[in-house]
Design a protein around this motif. Sequence first.
Motif, PDB file in Angstrom:
ATOM      1  N   MET B   1      -9.511  15.387  56.574  1.00  0.00           N
ATOM      2  CA  MET B   1     -10.189  14.169  57.032  1.00  0.00           C
ATOM      3  C   MET B   1      -9.651  13.786  58.412  1.00  0.00           C
ATOM      4  N   THR B   2     -10.435  13.033  59.135  1.00  0.00           N
ATOM      5  CA  THR B   2     -10.009  12.573  60.460  1.00  0.00           C
ATOM      6  C   THR B   2      -9.734  11.069  60.382  1.00  0.00           C
ATOM      7  N   ILE B   3      -8.531  10.700  60.786  1.00  0.00           N
ATOM      8  CA  ILE B   3      -8.211   9.274  60.885  1.00  0.00           C
ATOM      9  C   ILE B   3      -7.685   9.001  62.293  1.00  0.00           C
ATOM     10  N   THR B   4      -7.698   7.748  62.670  1.00  0.00           N
ATOM     11  CA  THR B   4      -7.184   7.368  63.985  1.00  0.00           C
ATOM     12  C   THR B   4      -5.852   6.662  63.776  1.00  0.00           C
ATOM     13  N   VAL B   5      -4.798   7.200  64.378  1.00  0.00           N
ATOM     14  CA  VAL B   5      -3.466   6.629  64.242  1.00  0.00           C
ATOM     15  C   VAL B   5      -3.030   6.116  65.616  1.00  0.00           C
ATOM     16  N   ALA B   6      -2.832   4.810  65.700  1.00  0.00           N
ATOM     17  CA  ALA B   6      -2.441   4.187  66.972  1.00  0.00           C
ATOM     18  C   ALA B   6      -3.332   4.663  68.119  1.00  0.00           C
ATOM     19  N   GLY B   7      -4.632   4.699  67.853  1.00  0.00           N
ATOM     20  CA  GLY B   7      -5.591   4.999  68.914  1.00  0.00           C
ATOM     21  C   GLY B   7      -5.877   6.482  69.115  1.00  0.00           C
ATOM     22  N   THR B   8      -5.146   7.360  68.387  1.00  0.00           N
ATOM     23  CA  THR B   8      -5.338   8.806  68.571  1.00  0.00           C
ATOM     24  C   THR B   8      -5.923   9.417  67.303  1.00  0.00           C
ATOM     25  N   LYS B   9      -6.982  10.206  67.452  1.00  0.00           N
ATOM     26  CA  LYS B   9      -7.610  10.857  66.289  1.00  0.00           C
ATOM     27  C   LYS B   9      -6.715  11.987  65.790  1.00  0.00           C
ATOM     28  N   LYS B  10      -6.532  12.050  64.457  1.00  0.00           N
ATOM     29  CA  LYS B  10      -5.678  13.083  63.877  1.00  0.00           C
ATOM     30  C   LYS B  10      -6.300  13.614  62.596  1.00  0.00           C
ATOM     31  N   GLU B  11      -5.961  14.867  62.290  1.00  0.00           N
ATOM     32  CA  GLU B  11      -6.427  15.507  61.060  1.00  0.00           C
ATOM     33  C   GLU B  11      -5.320  15.448  60.012  1.00  0.00           C
ATOM     34  N   TYR B  12      -5.667  14.969  58.835  1.00  0.00           N
ATOM     35  CA  TYR B  12      -4.705  14.960  57.732  1.00  0.00           C
ATOM     36  C   TYR B  12      -5.419  15.394  56.458  1.00  0.00           C
ATOM     37  N   GLU B  13      -4.621  15.821  55.493  1.00  0.00           N
ATOM     38  CA  GLU B  13      -5.164  16.221  54.195  1.00  0.00           C
ATOM     39  C   GLU B  13      -5.803  15.013  53.504  1.00  0.00           C
ATOM     40  N   ASP B  14      -6.849  15.253  52.771  1.00  0.00           N
ATOM     41  CA  ASP B  14      -7.454  14.195  51.963  1.00  0.00           C
ATOM     42  C   ASP B  14      -6.417  13.668  50.970  1.00  0.00           C
ATOM     43  N   GLY B  15      -6.542  12.420  50.610  1.00  0.00           N
ATOM     44  CA  GLY B  15      -5.655  11.836  49.602  1.00  0.00           C
ATOM     45  C   GLY B  15      -4.332  11.344  50.161  1.00  0.00           C
ATOM     46  N   LEU B  16      -4.177  11.397  51.473  1.00  0.00           N
ATOM     47  CA  LEU B  16      -2.922  10.940  52.097  1.00  0.00           C
ATOM     48  C   LEU B  16      -2.721   9.443  51.836  1.00  0.00           C
ATOM     49  N   THR B  17      -1.507   9.106  51.402  1.00  0.00           N
ATOM     50  CA  THR B  17      -1.218   7.690  51.168  1.00  0.00           C
ATOM     51  C   THR B  17      -0.471   7.115  52.379  1.00  0.00           C
ATOM     52  N   VAL B  18      -0.441   5.788  52.442  1.00  0.00           N
ATOM     53  CA  VAL B  18       0.187   5.131  53.589  1.00  0.00           C
ATOM     54  C   VAL B  18       1.671   5.487  53.668  1.00  0.00           C
ATOM     55  N   ASP B  19       2.355   5.530  52.521  1.00  0.00           N
ATOM     56  CA  ASP B  19       3.797   5.826  52.595  1.00  0.00           C
ATOM     57  C   ASP B  19       4.047   7.242  53.108  1.00  0.00           C
ATOM     58  N   LYS B  20       3.143   8.204  52.751  1.00  0.00           N
ATOM     59  CA  LYS B  20       3.298   9.569  53.271  1.00  0.00           C
ATOM     60  C   LYS B  20       3.013   9.603  54.771  1.00  0.00           C
ATOM     61  N   LEU B  21       1.993   8.860  55.197  1.00  0.00           N
ATOM     62  CA  LEU B  21       1.661   8.835  56.626  1.00  0.00           C
ATOM     63  C   LEU B  21       2.834   8.279  57.439  1.00  0.00           C
ATOM     64  N   VAL B  22       3.465   7.229  56.906  1.00  0.00           N
ATOM     65  CA  VAL B  22       4.610   6.623  57.600  1.00  0.00           C
ATOM     66  C   VAL B  22       5.711   7.676  57.803  1.00  0.00           C
ATOM     67  N   THR B  23       5.929   8.514  56.783  1.00  0.00           N
ATOM     68  CA  THR B  23       6.934   9.574  56.898  1.00  0.00           C
ATOM     69  C   THR B  23       6.483  10.640  57.899  1.00  0.00           C
ATOM     70  N   LEU B  24       5.230  11.091  57.772  1.00  0.00           N
ATOM     71  CA  LEU B  24       4.733  12.164  58.642  1.00  0.00           C
ATOM     72  C   LEU B  24       4.701  11.734  60.103  1.00  0.00           C
ATOM     73  N   GLU B  25       4.479  10.454  60.338  1.00  0.00           N
ATOM     74  CA  GLU B  25       4.415   9.959  61.723  1.00  0.00           C
ATOM     75  C   GLU B  25       5.805   9.554  62.244  1.00  0.00           C
ATOM     76  N   ASN B  26       6.844   9.792  61.432  1.00  0.00           N
ATOM     77  CA  ASN B  26       8.222   9.476  61.838  1.00  0.00           C
ATOM     78  C   ASN B  26       8.388   8.031  62.310  1.00  0.00           C
ATOM     79  N   VAL B  27       7.805   7.110  61.571  1.00  0.00           N
ATOM     80  CA  VAL B  27       7.918   5.704  61.956  1.00  0.00           C
ATOM     81  C   VAL B  27       9.354   5.239  61.737  1.00  0.00           C
ATOM     82  N   GLU B  28       9.960   4.722  62.796  1.00  0.00           N
ATOM     83  CA  GLU B  28      11.342   4.231  62.703  1.00  0.00           C
ATOM     84  C   GLU B  28      11.351   2.905  61.953  1.00  0.00           C
TER      85      GLU B  28
END
Lengths: 138, 68
Positions: B1-28
């Motif tokens: 699926m395509t989502i926009t993260v902080a203004g940038t379009k990105k491809e991620y697996e379907d079913g991604l949860t917010v807590d996983k995205l926070v980890t994958l995006e290395n949010v401090e």
Amino acid sequence: MITIRRADLYKLISHAKSCLPEEGCGLVGGRTEGNDRHIEAVYLLENKDHSDVHFSIDPKDQIAAIKDMRSKGLVQIGNWHSHPETPSRPSEEDIRLSYDSTSSYLILSIMDRDAPVLNSFRVAERRDVTKEELVIIE
Amino acid sequence: MTITVAGTKKEYEDGLTVDKLVTLENVEMPDYVTVTINDNIIEHDDFAGTELKTGDSVEFLYFMGGGC
Ligand SMILES: [Zn+2]
């Protein structure tokens, strides 16, 4: 080094004075060039705390400002707030709440109403404060 | 699926949860970050149970506040 246009600095000063006795605050956007940051847009936002000793910015106002920055090809460089009665240096609370080590934290002291002082700081690990070289450009 | 993260379009697996995205995006310091999806604030308790959908726009906002 971080640069700000004199006209933008005046916007911050006049907004900070209009907020008295409360602290004024907002975001700054601009461009980065290596280690240099150039502020090209200042945002005067509501101090959600409506306090003379605290400030916070509503996430909804942050989003609106960030979207405006993106529409202009700019990025968020940091935030600014005023110190109505204290010098231009981060307070204990400012340091403790500086969660974004990549942000510039600009502090405008208007304790001397006729001689405002603006400084910019970076804070690592919510502990180590570094003052950035701030240059006012025309 | 395509989502926009902080203004940038990105491809991620379907079913991604917010807590996983926070980890994958290395949010401090994610505990101090406000996450919004399509401008709606997601409570921290809901990170694990909130799945992203294609077309979603996500922002990470650091708390901006202090004192004097
Ligand atoms: Zn402060």
